[in-house]
Design a protein around this motif. Sequence first.
Motif, PDB file in Angstrom:
ATOM      1  N   THR A 140       9.531  -6.738   5.450  1.00  0.00           N
ATOM      2  CA  THR A 140       9.192  -7.882   4.616  1.00  0.00           C
ATOM      3  C   THR A 140      10.141  -7.929   3.432  1.00  0.00           C
ATOM      4  N   ARG A 167      -2.084 -11.937  13.417  1.00  0.00           N
ATOM      5  CA  ARG A 167      -2.523 -11.541  12.075  1.00  0.00           C
ATOM      6  C   ARG A 167      -4.043 -11.528  12.129  1.00  0.00           C
ATOM      7  N   ARG A 211       9.333 -12.324   6.653  1.00  0.00           N
ATOM      8  CA  ARG A 211       8.355 -11.474   7.328  1.00  0.00           C
ATOM      9  C   ARG A 211       8.846 -11.171   8.739  1.00  0.00           C
ATOM     10  N   THR A 218       4.790  -2.928  10.511  1.00  0.00           N
ATOM     11  CA  THR A 218       4.923  -4.059   9.590  1.00  0.00           C
ATOM     12  C   THR A 218       3.731  -4.141   8.639  1.00  0.00           C
ATOM     13  N   SER A 219       2.557  -3.703   9.080  1.00  0.00           N
ATOM     14  CA  SER A 219       1.407  -3.643   8.175  1.00  0.00           C
ATOM     15  C   SER A 219       1.656  -2.614   7.074  1.00  0.00           C
ATOM     16  N   GLU A 232       4.161  -4.023   4.636  1.00  0.00           N
ATOM     17  CA  GLU A 232       3.494  -4.996   3.772  1.00  0.00           C
ATOM     18  C   GLU A 232       2.732  -4.284   2.662  1.00  0.00           C
ATOM     19  N   ASN A 244       6.061 -14.215   0.870  1.00  0.00           N
ATOM     20  CA  ASN A 244       6.245 -12.806   1.146  1.00  0.00           C
ATOM     21  C   ASN A 244       5.055 -12.184   1.830  1.00  0.00           C
ATOM     22  N   ALA A 245       5.333 -11.644   2.991  1.00  0.00           N
ATOM     23  CA  ALA A 245       4.365 -10.847   3.726  1.00  0.00           C
ATOM     24  C   ALA A 245       3.002 -11.480   3.734  1.00  0.00           C
ATOM     25  N   SER A 268       3.994 -14.057  -5.198  1.00  0.00           N
ATOM     26  CA  SER A 268       3.377 -12.886  -4.592  1.00  0.00           C
ATOM     27  C   SER A 268       2.751 -11.967  -5.612  1.00  0.00           C
ATOM     28  N   ARG A 289      -3.158 -12.307   0.072  1.00  0.00           N
ATOM     29  CA  ARG A 289      -2.612 -12.343   1.423  1.00  0.00           C
ATOM     30  C   ARG A 289      -3.718 -12.446   2.447  1.00  0.00           C
TER      31      ARG A 289
END
Length: 820
Positions: free
Chosen positions: A318, A482, A571, A608-609, A612, A796-797, A814, A819
């Motif tokens: 990200t 997601r 992302r 990726t989590s 983030e 972002n993310a 952000s 999120r």
Amino acid sequence: MQDNLKADLTAFFRAHADQTYTVEDISDALHYHGSAAFKLIVQELAQLERDGLVQVTDRGHFQLDPSQKVLTGIFHGNDKGFGFVAYDENKVEPDAYIAPDNTMRALNGDTVKIEIVRAGDPRTGKGPEGKVTEIVERHYEQVVGEFMQTDDDAGYVGQVRLTDKKLLKYKFYITAVGLKPTPGEVVTAEITEYPNDAHPDAMVGIAKQVIGSVDDPGIDILQIVYQHNIPAEFPEDVMQAADEIPDHVLPEEMQGREDVTNQNLVTIDGESSKDLDDAVTVWKLPNGNYHLGVHIADVSHYVTPGSLIDKEAYKRGTSVYLTDRVIPMLPRRLSNGICSLNEGELRLCMSCDMEIDPEGNVVKHRIHPSVMRSKARMTYTAVNQILEAHDAVTMDRYKELVPMFEDMGDLHRILLKHRKNRGAIDFDDREAEIIVDDKGHAIDVKLRTRGLAERMIESFMLAANETVAEHYFRAKVPFLYRVHETPDGDRVRSFFEFLTAFGINVKGDPNHLRPKMMQGILKQVAGKPEEAMVSVMMLRSLKQARYSDQSLGHFGLGAEFYTHFTSPIRRYPDTMVHRMIHYYEDHGINDASKQVFAPVLEEIGVHTSEMERRAIDAERDTNDMKMAEYMADHVGEEFDAVVSSVMKFGMFVELPNTIEGLIHISRMQDDYYEYVEKYLALVGRNTRRTYRIGQAIRVKVIHVDKEQSEIDFELLNPEDAPVSDLLPHREHRSRGGGRFGSNRNNQHGNGGHNGGNGGNRNHRNGGNGGNRNNGGAGHRNTNNNNTHRSSDHRGNAGNNHRNSNHGGGQHRNSQNGNRH
């Protein structure tokens, strides 16, 4: 009862790992008596046996399965030497307390193996106690700080001054191997020796890189970047690969794509944004429905699988958005150039065309690659001037597009109503904008305004994300989603009990929660003093949103299907989604094409989590530090504030611009204050003056520590506080501090004067906020930092909207981790 019984049984067997027990023995030990309780114990033991937690001996007795004797978890250290280990991913079992002598000198965040040495006591609320048997993986591999030379360097070339709160008790010595920094330089250092019996309060390492001087503008943020191991620069070979990509669309690249250059496509972003990755168009159809076109930059065309740029983008996961800079996921030649939907330029896109009826249902859709040209580079300000202010000058300037913007506003209202009808939770999404001068010093903190244009784009991006997710779920192909799962029943039950104490009645089963139930709760308290308190507690009851290869729905949005499709510039999951769309279109949906992605999606979701989460932590650390820097210029000044959280050691307060700080209980000198946990209140023993979440107060700034991001306030005009009868009988009271000294209940986990997780650092988003010890030295509060306040359709993310580009790159809003 059954949920508690499982936890009690598990803790009991872990604390007596080498012994066997009859059902009668267990019933007596846990004080479960009666035929009904006996039957429940037998049923739960059978389930634990099926789960592999216990086994039955030849004599019919029960004992812990040998595989369960050693547990693995994350060590959460306290500066007083003890810690807690979170070893149950499902949060059913309470964290294990680790005494100072049993930590093996693990550092905060280390992955450790533990054995349980004492069972918890559910009657007193104490969790189990354990001891570390092995440090499996170190959380800290490097440190960042100012190099200095003192008279206490123990024969080494110097020291690094550590500012990380979890490492403040340690000295860090630099060996003669590696760089020889100059005092005053800020360096990164690799840890070669961790605390041990020879030097329990020191670490040793090698200076690896000089990142600047302690007096350089912006070095404070750069230190945070390196502390979180975020890559600050792109490798040279990645930059060279980016330079080889053409800066314009080639004729052959347009083949196989739908030409939508004749449509009125516009981008709508903040004034300074340079990475324009989504364009939209809307028109009314003859049948009364709306056409919504969401056209997203086709980053995956340029970031090909396995390429240098792809590997670097995956590594970063990200873009990271800090106060005065952006650390992009992609080199700026792509993010601000060929991938940015700049006005008048031909660009490659991935398009999601939707037909939406007057009730907000997507009745038809197409997902396809395209080529487009933006008709106008619009700003949120300009569109708000058209739709909200009806400014004549702005409307005349964009007169050809005004009818479309009006249709967009109408469609947004339809989509918003549709989301609310299905139960989407609408949290307060106030967000701060930190203004800095040319040296990076914070000179103002103000609320970011969010108008119709911002909310409109949010609605369109959400619609596209949901449509893409459902399409590929129905196609039965491997895909990346997601997800925001339904909260655990136990947490929701605790939240409902909390609400009952405030006279808020909730109908429904905590084990079968629906988003509309939560939405209804917020409606009940809208505009009332307890609104903020209820919102905070609701956030703490929810899970974190994350990426997964399973479609598990999005609870906060009330959406059955959801993915991230709309922000591939910043992302990696969105880029991956585009890549899969291309592949399935080019190769068809069959066993062979499914196997291309099936083996890797789970790992991509986890990685990726995590990236983030890293970005969120860095952003929050930066914001908190800059807010403290700003408040350091206002020590002695008075402000209006609202109580944002109440703890045993004091209360956190929030200013109108979202800056938060602590009033420690020892500074509440007008009475002896006691913490009433049931009502989350501090109540004066003599005056009955009461402080609860959401209460308006007046405060004075008395101390600021920028390095630790701590702001201390003093309470003014305590005589104005309301009084109550919330104090329970004496024997149930939780001791306060008041004039008699600091809070005595602060022995485990509240971190002294500025208790908890760095005092007031990172507290505002419902994290652990210093409340690790909730009822004794064996229990750590396991509330998550929930990150789903409003949808993260773009930015972002996963943030819910974008803001101006302060750093000349791709900064989108952000600040507070909002999120979905």
